[in-house]
Design an enzyme around this catalytic site. Structure first.
Site, mmCIF file in Angstrom:
data_model
loop_
_atom_site.group_PDB
_atom_site.id
_atom_site.type_symbol
_atom_site.label_atom_id
_atom_site.label_comp_id
_atom_site.label_asym_id
_atom_site.label_seq_id
_atom_site.Cartn_x
_atom_site.Cartn_y
_atom_site.Cartn_z
ATOM 1 N N HIS A 200 39.603 45.964 36.863
ATOM 2 C CA HIS A 200 39.567 45.654 38.288
ATOM 3 C C HIS A 200 38.291 44.936 38.668
ATOM 4 C CE1 HIS A 200 42.956 48.415 38.139
ATOM 5 N NE2 HIS A 200 43.404 47.639 39.092
ATOM 6 N N ARG A 307 46.636 45.111 47.554
ATOM 7 C CA ARG A 307 46.185 46.336 46.855
ATOM 8 C C ARG A 307 45.474 47.228 47.872
ATOM 9 N NH1 ARG A 307 44.985 42.378 42.448
ATOM 10 N NH2 ARG A 307 45.937 43.133 40.532
ATOM 11 N N ARG A 343 51.211 47.365 48.639
ATOM 12 C CA ARG A 343 51.470 48.321 47.552
ATOM 13 C C ARG A 343 50.844 49.655 47.938
ATOM 14 N NH1 ARG A 343 48.967 47.274 41.770
ATOM 15 N NH2 ARG A 343 47.030 47.849 42.801
ATOM 16 N N GLU A 442 56.067 47.667 36.081
ATOM 17 C CA GLU A 442 54.888 47.626 35.219
ATOM 18 C C GLU A 442 54.948 48.677 34.116
ATOM 19 O OE1 GLU A 442 51.471 47.920 37.788
ATOM 20 O OE2 GLU A 442 52.364 49.489 39.012
ATOM 21 N N ASN A 465 49.929 43.097 34.188
ATOM 22 C CA ASN A 465 48.686 43.685 33.650
ATOM 23 C C ASN A 465 48.998 45.044 33.029
ATOM 24 O OD1 ASN A 465 47.610 41.497 34.946
ATOM 25 N ND2 ASN A 465 46.815 42.659 36.675
ATOM 26 N N ASP A 466 49.751 45.835 33.766
ATOM 27 C CA ASP A 466 50.119 47.140 33.221
ATOM 28 C C ASP A 466 51.317 47.049 32.289
ATOM 29 O OD1 ASP A 466 48.284 49.144 34.100
ATOM 30 O OD2 ASP A 466 48.921 48.670 36.136
ATOM 31 N N ARG A 476 44.254 48.378 28.707
ATOM 32 C CA ARG A 476 43.817 47.090 29.275
ATOM 33 C C ARG A 476 42.303 47.020 29.463
ATOM 34 N NH1 ARG A 476 46.425 47.294 35.393
ATOM 35 N NH2 ARG A 476 44.743 45.950 36.053
ATOM 36 N N CYS A 513 53.227 39.443 39.801
ATOM 37 C CA CYS A 513 51.920 39.491 40.461
ATOM 38 C C CYS A 513 50.775 39.865 39.519
ATOM 39 C CB CYS A 513 51.958 40.447 41.657
ATOM 40 S SG CYS A 513 52.347 42.140 41.181
HETATM 41 C C1 PEP Z 1 49.601 44.736 37.387
HETATM 42 O O1 PEP Z 1 49.562 45.810 36.778
HETATM 43 O O2 PEP Z 1 50.010 43.666 36.879
HETATM 44 C C2 PEP Z 1 49.124 44.646 38.774
HETATM 45 C C3 PEP Z 1 49.256 43.542 39.469
HETATM 46 O O3 PEP Z 1 48.517 45.742 39.298
HETATM 47 P P1 PEP Z 1 46.990 46.172 39.014
HETATM 48 O O4 PEP Z 1 46.326 45.054 38.260
HETATM 49 O O5 PEP Z 1 46.371 46.418 40.349
HETATM 50 O O6 PEP Z 1 47.174 47.415 38.203
HETATM 51 MG MG MG Z 2 49.286 47.646 37.836
#
Ligand code: PEP
Ligand code: MG
Length: 587
Positions: A200, A307, A343, A442, A465-466, A476, A513
């Site tokens: 993050h 977020r 979200r 995710e 990402n997840d 990650r 996203c």
């Molecule tokens: C993701 O997991 O792709 C996502 C957009 O959420 P975050 O990066 O906030 O976990």
């Molecule tokens: Mg995520």
């Protein structure tokens, strides 16, 4: 050093890392002062001298904290600066300061050693406490003690939140809250020795648009504050002490980048379509009002991922319903009738505010996180849903649940939502009863059953990402595994495609996203899959619009069939680099 190399070329010392935010920065290094403080124990003859040194450091530290408080509160709002108020109280705390003085007098030791040893004792006491709010105070003690030691040791410079000169900030790693505190006007570039692409902290740094390179092995062994450095965020390289020729080359590259960025800025506010006229919708990822403003400036179809957890971080208590409602309503109103997908809380894993009683877990990414936490803490969840529903009376708010793994969780979350709607109805509070509800895809399980989920939602957003983390079983945030964290992996691509297809069949809107949505090498692949909605950091919007304008949708569909013939992540990446590398080079 295992994956990256340091090599001396005539032009300076080149150190390879991972570029996470494009552009070239040239300037002087500021090494995060946390990395500079080394304390040795010394016995002194004259304790009065040490006490004078200590008093002087306390006075300057107090002033620094006050300045910092004023500066950050004018930029970020009162709630985000409570921690500096705590630091201010700590530097005046008679128990803390009294013990430091006592140690100097009774043990005849140097002031910095006395500060550090007393601080360590306090830190231990706080860390051993059961109450998470008090536990988090250990960080405040660390921060104040480090500030005092820096002053006692006359380490040049100031802290990251109060940089005086425009600098390239180098640190071992940045936390999300450190990034929040930095003064954006003073940071030319960011370099970290550690870090992973999707942490993050990196996502926040990227949203500023300053050149950034992470995972630069051993950089702290070779740079010092004041060194000249070049940061090439596009190529993922830093060059220490560049010679004249290198400086010239990079100044030229910087100029080209700025020129291209200017050209890109002409795409602000334009619609997005492929070279063969196929329309694509671009949405912004946001977590602050600043992002909403940036999104409006660049021209987007809406906010595809808001977020909300930021409001829960960097403070020592939960945000009230009123505070949340204020933020959500403002975003919805500013977007003036365009979609804002909020979200619900995604706390846990690498985002845990100290005041929440989240138990320590061996496997936090697989634990008490996101929707699981919301369902377990219905008190927190209901307040957020209430605030979100109320904001829906002012514009096109939508609600999205994170980390849904199947129908059960979805139904539970929707059940709480219906319950909160009933409460609002009873109280005569206005909201949109038809508010659209969606989920993040995710967790691989959710992608696999996305046909079933499609029956019960209005939209989905693929959080790669997840999704990558959970599909490939690669943390990650683990830098030692970053080479395995690949959006090019055929398993990831198949899950993304499966979700897009299931949504299309069911007539459900789908977007993506994760960071993958703005990757120049993957936008073409996603277009080939038929993705029509991309949501990304504000600073990537114009770049994505330009890339899409260079690509024919039909060609991308053909290209995708070639990609399905490839078997490894490496092969897919190489293929995309061959085909689309020129698009990447433009930045
Ligand atoms: C993701 O997991 O792709 C996502 C957009 O959420 P975050 O990066 O906030 O976990
Ligand atoms: Mg995520």
């Amino acid at each position: 050093m295992s994956f990256y190399s340091i090599w001396g070329l005539t032009g300076g010392i080149y150190i390879k890392g991972i570029g996470v935010s494009s552009g070239i920065a040239i300037g002087r290094v500021f090494v995060d002062w946390k990395e500079q403080v080394e304390i040795e124990k010394e016995y002194v003859d004259d304790v009065e001298v040490e006490l004078d040194r200590l008093n002087a450091a306390i006075e300057v530290a107090g002033q620094e904290i006050k300045d910092l408080y004023d500066d950050v509160s004018s930029r970020l709002g009162r709630d985000e600066v409570e921690m500096f108020a705590t630091h201010g109280m700590m530097i005046e705390d008679s128990e803390f300061i009294g013990q430091i003085k006592g140690r100097i007098i009774t043990e005849n030791v140097n002031a910095e050693w006395a500060v550090r040893s007393v601080a360590d004792k306090f830190i231990q006491v706080f860390e051993d406490m059961d109450d998470d709010y008090l536990k988090a105070k250990a960080d405040d003690v660390k921060d104040v003690a480090t500030r005092m030691c820096r002053l006692l040791l006359h380490i040049e410079g100031s802290d990251l939140s109060n940089l005086r000169e425009k600098s390239i900030v180098v640190a071992k790693a940045f936390t999300a809250s450190e990034i929040v505190q930095m003064n954006r006007d003073k940071v030319l570039g960011v370099v970290s020795q550690e870090g992973t692409l999707t942490s993050h902290a990196v996502i926040m740094a990227r949203s500023w648009g300053v050149p950034a390179v992470i995972d630069v092995s051993n950089v702290l062994d070779v740079v010092e504050t004041g060194d000249m450095i070049v940061v090439d965020g596009s190529e993922g390289v830093v060059i220490l002490n560049p010679d004249e020729d290198t400086l010239h080359i990079y100044s030229e590259k910087q100029r080209e980048f700025v020129d291209f960025s200017k050209k890109l800025s002409q795409m602000a506010g334009k619609s997005t379509e492929s070279e063969d006229g196929y329309p694509i919708k671009l949405y912004a990822n946001a977590d602050t009002g600043r992002d909403v403003q940036g999104a409006l400036k660049n021209g987007v179809s809406g906010i595809g991922l808001f977020r909300t957890e930021r409001l829960y971080m960097d403070r020592d208590r939960l945000p009230t319903e009123g505070e949340q409602f204020g933020l959500y309503k403002k975003a919805v109103q500013e977007m003036g009738g365009k979609t804002v997908i909020f979200r619900t809380l995604d706390i846990g894993c690498d985002k845990i505010p100290g005041y929440l009683n989240v138990p320590d877990e061996d496997n936090p990414a697989l634990g008490y996180r996101a929707i699981r936490l919301s369902l377990a803490r219905a008190d927190i969840f209901r307040i957020q849903l209430k605030a979100l529903l109320r904001s829906s009376a002012f514009g096109k708010a939508k609600i999205m649940f994170p980390m849904i793994s199947g129908i059960e969780e979805l139904r539970l979350a929707k059940g709480v939502l219906e319950d909160v709607k009933n409460d609002l109805r009873k109280d005569g509070v206005p909201f949109n009863p038809e508010i659209e509800v969606g989920v993040m895809i995710e967790v691989p399980a959710a992608a696999v059953v996305s046909d079933l989920i499609a029956e019960e939602v209005d939209f989905m957003s693929i959080g790669t990402n997840d999704l990558i983390q959970y599909t490939l079983a690669v943390d990650r945030t683990n830098r030692n595994l970053s080479h395995l964290f690949s959006p090019f992996h055929p398993a990831v691509l198949r899950l993304v495609k499966m979700t897009i297809d299931n949504c299309r069949k069911a007539g459900v809107k789908v977007s993506l996203c994760g960071e993958m949505a703005s990757d120049s090498l993957l936008i073409p692949v996603l277009m080939g899959m038929g993705l029509e909605r991309f949501s990304m950091n504000v600073d990537s919007i114009l770049k994505a619009r330009w890339i899409i304008s260079q690509l024919g949708k039909k060609n991308m569909e053909d290209t995708l069939s070639e990609i399905w013939g490839l078997t490894t992540a490496k092969d897919v990446r190489r293929f995309c680099e061959d085909r689309f590398g020129s698009l990447k080079k433009a930045f």
